[in-house]
Design an enzyme around this catalytic site. Structure first.
Site, PDB file in Angstrom:
ATOM      1  N   TYR A 198       0.707  -1.192   0.011  1.00 16.37           N
ATOM      2  CA  TYR A 198       0.051  -0.123  -0.074  1.00 16.37           C
ATOM      3  C   TYR A 198       0.856   1.225  -0.109  1.00 16.37           C
ATOM      4  O   TYR A 198       1.785   1.308   0.883  1.00 16.37           O
ATOM      5  CB  TYR A 198      -0.911   0.055   1.283  1.00 16.37           C
ATOM      6  N   LYS A 207       7.422   8.331   0.367  1.00 16.58           N
ATOM      7  CA  LYS A 207       7.756   8.843   1.743  1.00 16.58           C
ATOM      8  C   LYS A 207       9.131   8.390   2.076  1.00 16.58           C
ATOM      9  O   LYS A 207       9.744   8.930   2.762  1.00 16.58           O
ATOM     10  CB  LYS A 207       6.544   8.194   2.645  1.00 16.58           C
ATOM     11  N   HIS A 227       7.268  17.844   3.479  1.00 16.54           N
ATOM     12  CA  HIS A 227       6.090  17.395   3.306  1.00 16.54           C
ATOM     13  C   HIS A 227       5.141  18.389   3.154  1.00 16.54           C
ATOM     14  O   HIS A 227       4.261  18.844   3.751  1.00 16.54           O
ATOM     15  CB  HIS A 227       5.408  16.785   4.648  1.00 16.54           C
ATOM     16  N   SER A 249      -0.960  14.608   6.624  1.00 16.56           N
ATOM     17  CA  SER A 249      -1.733  13.630   5.636  1.00 16.56           C
ATOM     18  C   SER A 249      -3.136  13.812   5.773  1.00 16.56           C
ATOM     19  O   SER A 249      -3.611  13.985   6.955  1.00 16.56           O
ATOM     20  CB  SER A 249      -1.236  12.454   5.840  1.00 16.56           C
ATOM     21  N   LYS A 253      -4.103  19.080   1.517  1.00 13.57           N
ATOM     22  CA  LYS A 253      -2.806  19.645   0.483  1.00 13.57           C
ATOM     23  C   LYS A 253      -3.379  19.642  -0.874  1.00 13.57           C
ATOM     24  O   LYS A 253      -2.868  20.673  -1.629  1.00 13.57           O
ATOM     25  CB  LYS A 253      -1.442  18.904   0.836  1.00 13.57           C
ATOM     26  N   ASN A 363      -9.077   6.079   3.535  1.00 15.45           N
ATOM     27  CA  ASN A 363      -7.823   6.364   3.026  1.00 15.45           C
ATOM     28  C   ASN A 363      -7.729   5.800   1.570  1.00 15.45           C
ATOM     29  O   ASN A 363      -6.664   5.499   1.012  1.00 15.45           O
ATOM     30  CB  ASN A 363      -6.694   5.689   4.010  1.00 15.45           C
TER      31      ASN A 363
HETATM   32  C1  OXD Z   1       0.405  10.576   1.867  1.00 14.53           C
HETATM   33  C2  OXD Z   1       0.401  10.757   3.266  1.00 14.53           C
HETATM   34  O1  OXD Z   1       0.122   9.422   1.037  1.00 14.53           O
HETATM   35  O2  OXD Z   1       0.957  11.582   3.579  1.00 14.53           O
HETATM   36  O3  OXD Z   1       0.706  11.541   1.006  1.00 14.53           O
HETATM   37  O4  OXD Z   1       0.200   9.795   4.005  1.00 14.53           O
HETATM   38 MN    MN Z   2       1.617  12.998   2.316  1.00 15.85          MN
END
Ligand code: OXD
Ligand code: MN
Length: 591
Positions: A198, A207, A227, A249, A253, A363
């Site tokens: 995932y 990340k 970020h 998250s 954004k 999510n």
């Molecule tokens: C993303 C997160 O997927 O911050 O951007 O979880």
């Molecule tokens: Mn993110």
């Protein structure tokens, strides 16, 4: 003759000996390769095709129901010295971490194909870009990496030129959460991830590389890996200011990066450079110049609609991969917040039954090329990046935190970012809606000790630096359980004030927590906010803030001796100002 690819070839051989795949495929990033992967996944059931009439080249992936978000409790940062990882990370000694995870990798690719995925984070010819190679046994990961990064031949050619690259080894393993780890070895520029297919656990360019490993490299090399979204705000006169904004998250954004200005803003335009990650470096002019290392968006689907983010919706009706969304009876993707259509099957493929919870996983995500976004900025490909005028921090705060305030200077701005708090979301496993400190929105992503990270941020304040102004926003203030600020397109009003402050063209009032707009400093035309609502959005509750600053002191202390003294002094300055009885009404700071 020795080639700069020798190290890569040796590593691929070594991994193949450990994982024992049936086949090895070196990805070239071509369209034909992508189509072949899609065909393969349609055959295995990893993908299903969505309605080709309404959503051509769109596919749905359903992940294992135990594998739906980032797993912070299974994510480790493993430098030799535990202190270098800091209290903000889980740490394991590198030898032990390698031993533990290599035991899980042993033989894990039997019967599978090992894909070698060379990728470049950032425009392929940018001096700010960096390359990596992900080895994975997941064709879904390969397909996503092709959308999210500059993947394939061009990246391999750059690796051959540069020599260095970040190594990322990934296997879905058997998707058993008890055998899942995401491990980072910053001193070896290496990532190892097993047991999850995932998002951020598996697309290692995102990340793991572009934030955790890159933040470590950035500290050594004098830049910042953050970020943050990046947007350009163009006025009717054609002047563009670029702004970077860090929110945790699933705090908006993507929506802010693609904002469409409301009717009160004829002639204004927002350009999207990135929605999640920003790499910034001081340029010869002293300004911070930024690139988006990614080439696509891996955005949260629920809540995305024609009213909240029309640009996102417009880019999602072709050539996109959807993960864990629901489906309508005619195979269109569906999620909560989408007024059109209704769910027939939920994210697990069951007939939709509200008793089973939301139709789309909270999510659930879309993966799509950034170029498909109607507000995509061609400056996204500029090798030098864009100059940043303002940095914005923000989080979800139901109470206390005003709509917007400006830090008085860089040092105060670093404190504001370090002190950020936000109510948790579904982007990571664990409780939702709990307030936690999330410095610079990097709590899950900083690849080293936060105390050293704060010091690194402070170090940018040097002679001849022309640093951006720093702001804090909160779109999520509630009264009687309802959001007070309309948000989305109307956030343009706050952006306009922010850019106005950068140009010294608009007023503010000084308070101990920073400079706030007065009502007359914001364009509120067309909004129906009562006096009480405006007081709430633009007021400073000194007692509440004094309590907040007491909590921030404890938080800064939790990083121990390494916490920079300058940051603590700055904290003490604000705390003392808050404690002092206001001698006079707040001073107007008209700039
Ligand atoms: C993303 C997160 O997927 O911050 O951007 O979880
Ligand atoms: Mn993110």
């Amino acid at each position: 003759m020795a080639s700069k690819l020798d190290a890569l070839n040796r590593w691929v051989d070594e991994v193949a000996r450990l994982t024992q795949p049936d086949r090895i495929h070196w990805c070239d990033g071509s369209e034909a390769e992508y189509q072949a992967l899609v065909e393969l996944m349609l055959d295995t059931g990893d993908l299903t095709e969505l309605n080709p009439a309404t959503h051509p080249n769109c596919y749905l992936h359903r992940s294992n129901p135990s594998d739906v978000a980032r797993v912070e409790h299974l994510t480790f940062v493993c430098p030799a010295n535990a202190e270098d990882a800091g209290a903000n990370n889980h740490w394991m000694a590198p030898d032990e971490a390698h031993r533990k995870i290599d035991a899980l990798f042993a033989g894990c690719m039997k019967g599978r194909t090992l894909y070698v995925v060379p990728y470049c984070m950032g425009p392929i010819d940018s001096p700010l870009a960096r390359c990596g190679v992900e080895i994975t046994d997941s064709p879904y990961v390969v397909a996503n990496m092709r959308v999210m990064t500059r993947m394939g031949e061009a990246a391999l050619a750059r690796i051959e030129r540069d020599g260095g690259f970040v190594k990322g080894l990934h296997s879905i393993g058997d998707l058993d959460p008890a055998k899942r780890f995401i491990m980072h070895f910053p001193e070896e520029l290496t990532i190892k991830s097993i047991g999850s297919g995932y998002g951020g656990n598996a697309l290692l360019g995102k990340k793991c590389h572009a934030l955790r490993i890159a933040s470590w490299q950035a500290r050594q090399e004098g830049w910042l890996a953050e970020h943050m979204l990046i947007l350009g705000l163009e006025s009717p006169q054609g002047e563009i200011h670029y702004v970077a904004a860090a929110f945790p998250s699933a705090c908006g954004k993507t929506n802010l990066a693609m904002l469409i200005p409301p009717a009160a803003y004829p002639g204004w335009k927002v350009w999207t450079i990135g929605d999640d990650i920003c790499w910034m470096q001081p340029g010869p002019d002293g300004r911070l110049w930024a690139i988006n290392p990614e080439a696509g968006f891996f955005g949260v689907a629920p809540g995305t609609s024609r009213s909240t983010n029309p640009n996102a919706l417009a880019m999602l009706d072709h050539d996109a991969i959807f993960t864990n969304v629901a489906e309508t009876a005619d195979q269109q993707p569906w999620w909560e917040g989408l007024p059109e259509g209704k769910p027939a099957r939920d994210w697990q493929g069951r007939d939709y039954d509200p008793a089973n919870g939301p139709a789309a996983h909270p999510n659930s995500r879309f993966t799509v090329s950034a170029r498909q976004c109607p507000s995509w900025s061609p400056r996204s490909e500029d090798p030098q990046g864009v100059p940043i005028s303002a940095i914005i921090f923000g989080g979800r705060r139901e109470s206390l935190v005003p709509l917007v305030f400006e830090a008085r200077d860089w040092k105060h701005g670093v404190l504001v970012g370090a002190a950020m708090g936000s109510e948790t979301t579904a982007a990571a496993t664990g409780a939702v809606g709990v307030l936690r400190r999330d410095s610079m929105a990097m709590k899950p992503f900083c690849g080293y000790n936060f105390a050293d990270y704060f010091a690194h941020w402070l170090s940018f304040d040097r002679p001849n630096a022309k640093l951006p102004k720093v702001f804090h926003v909160n779109w999520f203030r509630k009264a009687d359980g309802k959001f007070v600020w309309p948000g989305f397109g109307d956030n343009m009003r706050v952006l306009e004030w922010i850019v106005g402050r950068c140009k010294d063209a608009v007023g503010a009032v000084e308070t101990p927590i920073g400079n706030l707009p007065r009502r007359e400093d914001l364009n509120l035309a067309g909004l129906s906010l009562s006096d009480a609502q405006l007081d709430l959005l633009l007021g400073v509750d000194r007692e509440g803030w004094a309590r907040e600053y007491a909590g921030i002191a404890e938080y800064l202390d939790s990083f121990g001796e390494r916490t920079p003294a300058a940051l603590k002094q700055e904290h003490a300055r604000v705390r003392d100002e808050l404690a002092a009885a206001p001698a006079a009404p707040p001073r107007a700071a008209v700039g």
